[in-house]
Write a protein that holds these residues in place. Structure first.
Motif, PDB file in Angstrom:
ATOM      1  N   ASN A 149      22.135   0.022  -9.088  1.00 45.98           N
ATOM      2  CA  ASN A 149      21.747   1.433  -9.671  1.00 45.98           C
ATOM      3  C   ASN A 149      22.585   1.724 -10.801  1.00 45.98           C
ATOM      4  OD1 ASN A 149      21.461   2.555  -6.157  1.00 45.98           O
ATOM      5  ND2 ASN A 149      20.095   1.472  -7.381  1.00 45.98           N
ATOM      6  N   ALA A 150      23.813   1.418 -10.712  1.00 46.72           N
ATOM      7  CA  ALA A 150      24.496   1.597 -12.082  1.00 46.72           C
ATOM      8  C   ALA A 150      24.069   1.143 -13.330  1.00 46.72           C
ATOM      9  CB  ALA A 150      25.979   0.930 -11.907  1.00 46.72           C
ATOM     10  N   LYS A 151      23.038  -0.155 -13.284  1.00 48.59           N
ATOM     11  CA  LYS A 151      22.401  -0.543 -14.557  1.00 48.59           C
ATOM     12  C   LYS A 151      20.854   0.133 -14.769  1.00 48.59           C
ATOM     13  CE  LYS A 151      24.941  -4.798 -14.397  1.00 48.59           C
ATOM     14  NZ  LYS A 151      24.943  -6.115 -14.841  1.00 48.59           N
ATOM     15  N   GLY A 152      20.848   1.133 -13.840  1.00 42.36           N
ATOM     16  CA  GLY A 152      19.463   1.862 -13.936  1.00 42.36           C
ATOM     17  C   GLY A 152      18.322   1.284 -13.177  1.00 42.36           C
ATOM     18  N   ILE A 153      18.844   0.252 -12.248  1.00 41.50           N
ATOM     19  CA  ILE A 153      17.718  -0.608 -11.489  1.00 41.50           C
ATOM     20  C   ILE A 153      17.431   0.374 -10.235  1.00 41.50           C
ATOM     21  CG2 ILE A 153      16.867  -2.470 -10.183  1.00 41.50           C
ATOM     22  CD1 ILE A 153      18.606  -3.912 -12.446  1.00 41.50           C
ATOM     23  N   HIS A 154      16.412   0.973  -9.878  1.00 42.47           N
ATOM     24  CA  HIS A 154      16.017   1.681  -8.650  1.00 42.47           C
ATOM     25  C   HIS A 154      15.005   1.363  -7.812  1.00 42.47           C
ATOM     26  CE1 HIS A 154      19.277   4.660  -9.280  1.00 42.47           C
ATOM     27  NE2 HIS A 154      18.988   4.576 -10.785  1.00 42.47           N
TER      28      HIS A 154
END
Ligand code: FE2
Ligand code: FE2
Length: 189
Positions: free
Chosen positions: A184-189
């Motif tokens: 999530n912190a890497k923008g993967i949702h």
């Protein structure tokens, strides 16, 4: 080989019990409480059975979400495949269908593990090796269970199904959820 009572078994038990109730009324009369008590017990059999049957099926809950849609979708599909296998056991669809459902489940499990590991690898996930080991141990265990089931007519899939349900939910809620924050912190949702 006795596997589980199943719907057919329940209907048979109920018909037999209803004959007993009818005989009870015939012998003891409508005023005797015993046949009425028996009737109430018979009427409650489907509810009790459904309560137990529901426990054998997994239901997706939002709390299982790992926060990454593609992985959630895979986990949902795995839950469906485990339920599909449970259905083939409950409705006695035969060993051929059970084997097909089992193979499909094992295949999709491998596909999911690969997809998950690739995603974690691409994102330099720290605990990847430990995570991979869990996947590997699971595949080995399940392949052994499948082999025993296919080669031994006396081995049923019931215990394996219980193991599958428990392992999947524990793995999602434990090991898998550990990558949520990182991805999530890497923008993967
Ligand atoms: Fe995993
Ligand atoms: Fe997973």
């Amino acid at each position: 080989m006795f596997k589980s009572i199943g719907t057919f078994g329940i209907v048979l038990i109920m018909i037999t019990a209803l004959i007993g109730v009818a005989l009870g009324f015939g012998i003891m009369g409508m005023n005797h409480p015993l046949p009425w008590v028996m009737l109430i017990i018979v009427a409650s059999i489907p509810f009790i059975h459904n309560k137990f049957a529901a426990k054998r099926y997994l239901k997706w809950k939002d709390e299982y979400s790992v926060g990454v849609e593609a992985m959630d979708n895979d986990h949902k599909k795995l839950i469906n495949l485990i339920n599909q296998l449970q259905t083939s056991v409950d409705y006695y669809t035969g060993k051929e269908f059970e084997e097909k459902a089992l193979d499909e489940l094992v295949d999709y499990t491998k596909t999911h593990f690969k997809r998950e590991e690739t995603l974690l690898e691409e994102n330099a996930y720290d605990d990847l090796d430990a995570h991979k080991l869990q996947h590997k141990a699971f595949i080995e265990k399940i392949e052994l269970a499948v082999e025993q089931y296919k080669n031994n007519a006396d081995v049923t899939i019931i215990d394996t199904l219980k193991f599958l349900r428990e392992w999947l939910i524990n793995h999602i809620n434990g090991t898998d959820k550990q990558y949520s924050k990182v991805l999530n912190a890497k923008g993967i949702h």
